[in-house]
Write an enzyme that holds these catalytic residues in place. Structure first.
Site, PDB file in Angstrom:
ATOM      1  CG  HIS A 102      -1.905  -1.039   1.382  1.00  0.00           C
ATOM      2  ND1 HIS A 102      -2.087  -1.745   2.554  1.00  0.00           N
ATOM      3  CD2 HIS A 102      -2.820  -1.531   0.511  1.00  0.00           C
ATOM      4  CE1 HIS A 102      -3.077  -2.616   2.397  1.00  0.00           C
ATOM      5  NE2 HIS A 102      -3.533  -2.517   1.164  1.00  0.00           N
ATOM      6  NE  ARG A 115      -3.129  -7.275  -3.935  1.00  0.00           N
ATOM      7  CZ  ARG A 115      -3.884  -7.370  -2.866  1.00  0.00           C
ATOM      8  NH1 ARG A 115      -3.346  -7.688  -1.711  1.00  0.00           N
ATOM      9  NH2 ARG A 115      -5.175  -7.173  -2.936  1.00  0.00           N
ATOM     10  CE  LYS A 137     -10.672  -7.549   1.982  1.00  0.00           C
ATOM     11  NZ  LYS A 137      -9.680  -6.582   1.468  1.00  0.00           N
ATOM     12  CB  SER A 185      -4.183  -6.333   5.107  1.00  0.00           C
ATOM     13  OG  SER A 185      -3.872  -5.083   4.565  1.00  0.00           O
TER      14      SER A 185
HETATM   15  P1  ADP Z   1      -5.858  -5.974   1.116  1.00  0.00           P
HETATM   16  O1  ADP Z   1      -6.219  -6.829  -0.081  1.00  0.00           O
HETATM   17  O2  ADP Z   1      -4.399  -6.041   1.431  1.00  0.00           O
HETATM   18  O3  ADP Z   1      -6.774  -6.131   2.288  1.00  0.00           O
HETATM   19  P2  ADP Z   1      -7.107  -3.375   0.692  1.00  0.00           P
HETATM   20  O4  ADP Z   1      -8.511  -3.801   0.583  1.00  0.00           O
HETATM   21  O5  ADP Z   1      -6.750  -2.532   1.852  1.00  0.00           O
HETATM   22  O6  ADP Z   1      -6.013  -4.535   0.589  1.00  0.00           O
HETATM   23  O7  ADP Z   1      -6.665  -2.691  -0.684  1.00  0.00           O
HETATM   24  C1  ADP Z   1      -6.590  -1.338  -0.959  1.00  0.00           C
HETATM   25  C2  ADP Z   1      -5.978  -1.133  -2.319  1.00  0.00           C
HETATM   26  O8  ADP Z   1      -4.590  -1.476  -2.285  1.00  0.00           O
HETATM   27  C3  ADP Z   1      -6.545  -1.993  -3.441  1.00  0.00           C
HETATM   28  O9  ADP Z   1      -6.533  -1.215  -4.621  1.00  0.00           O
HETATM   29  C4  ADP Z   1      -5.562  -3.151  -3.536  1.00  0.00           C
HETATM   30  O10 ADP Z   1      -5.572  -3.732  -4.816  1.00  0.00           O
HETATM   31  C5  ADP Z   1      -4.272  -2.417  -3.274  1.00  0.00           C
HETATM   32  N1  ADP Z   1      -3.199  -3.282  -2.767  1.00  0.00           N
HETATM   33  C6  ADP Z   1      -3.237  -4.123  -1.725  1.00  0.00           C
HETATM   34  N2  ADP Z   1      -2.053  -4.746  -1.544  1.00  0.00           N
HETATM   35  C7  ADP Z   1      -1.225  -4.280  -2.525  1.00  0.00           C
HETATM   36  C8  ADP Z   1       0.128  -4.567  -2.910  1.00  0.00           C
HETATM   37  N3  ADP Z   1       0.857  -5.456  -2.239  1.00  0.00           N
HETATM   38  N4  ADP Z   1       0.642  -3.904  -3.976  1.00  0.00           N
HETATM   39  C9  ADP Z   1      -0.126  -3.027  -4.653  1.00  0.00           C
HETATM   40  N5  ADP Z   1      -1.405  -2.726  -4.354  1.00  0.00           N
HETATM   41  C10 ADP Z   1      -1.958  -3.340  -3.304  1.00  0.00           C
END
Ligand code: ADP
Length: 160
Positions: free
Chosen positions: A17, A90, A41, A128
């Protein structure tokens, strides 16, 4: 001046992130990271805690602000006159969900554009939930999330 929002659940923020936030902050004039609750979640941190952790690790990036919001993103964006959503991608598995969501947001407000940024290769496997899983079994999470918040995560998981 272009402001973009970067929405997610950030439970907790990972280096994947943070990488997207840093790169986006160089591409756009202002980034608002928006923490929203995903009803699908189960959360580790509450919304205020997630906001605090993100503020802590982005404090040196002046054009990044952190807020929380519950509701439709397009409503938040209309209120503030923001037109751009940033999403990180990703793997192919992210694509379908993100594609659907960006089309839905476009349907709700045709002026909204979703901009996708590719993950940095070294963080492409990071989520996460995988960080929480590793921490739960007392594995090393250094390098996966910012150093500043490692103890917050391990203490929260192990109820210290
Ligand atoms: P997670 O899947 O880790 O719970 P979130 O729902 O908080 O993630 O995702 C928020 C944004 O960050 C989304 O656009 C998700 O695709 C992106 N994201 C999550 N992990 C990564 C990563 N390792 N690299 C790039 N983008 C990411």
């Amino acid at each position: 001046m272009i402001t973009a929002i970067y929405p997610g659940s950030f439970d907790p923020i990972t280096n994947g992130h943070l990488d997207i936030i840093k790169r986006a902050s160089k591409t756009f004039d202002k980034i608002i990271v928006i923490v929203s609750m995903n009803p699908d979640k189960k959360g580790l941190f509450n919304i205020e805690e997630r906001v605090e952790l993100i503020k802590r690790v982005t404090r040196d990036i002046p054009n990044v602000k952190v807020e929380s919001f519950s509701g439709l993103l397009v409503d938040f964006m209309k209120e503030r006159n923001i037109k751009v959503i940033i999403k990180g991608l990703r793997a192919v598995s992210d694509f379908e969900y993100e594609f659907q969501m960006s089309l839905m947001n476009k349907k709700l407000n045709p002026e909204v554009e979703t901009v996708f940024m590719m993950t940095a290769a070294e963080y492409s496997y990071l989520s996460s939930s995988s960080v929480k899983q590793v921490a739960m079994f007392k594995g090393c999470i250094k390098g996966l999330i910012p150093d500043d918040i490692i103890s917050d995560v391990t203490n929260k998981i192990h109820n210290k």
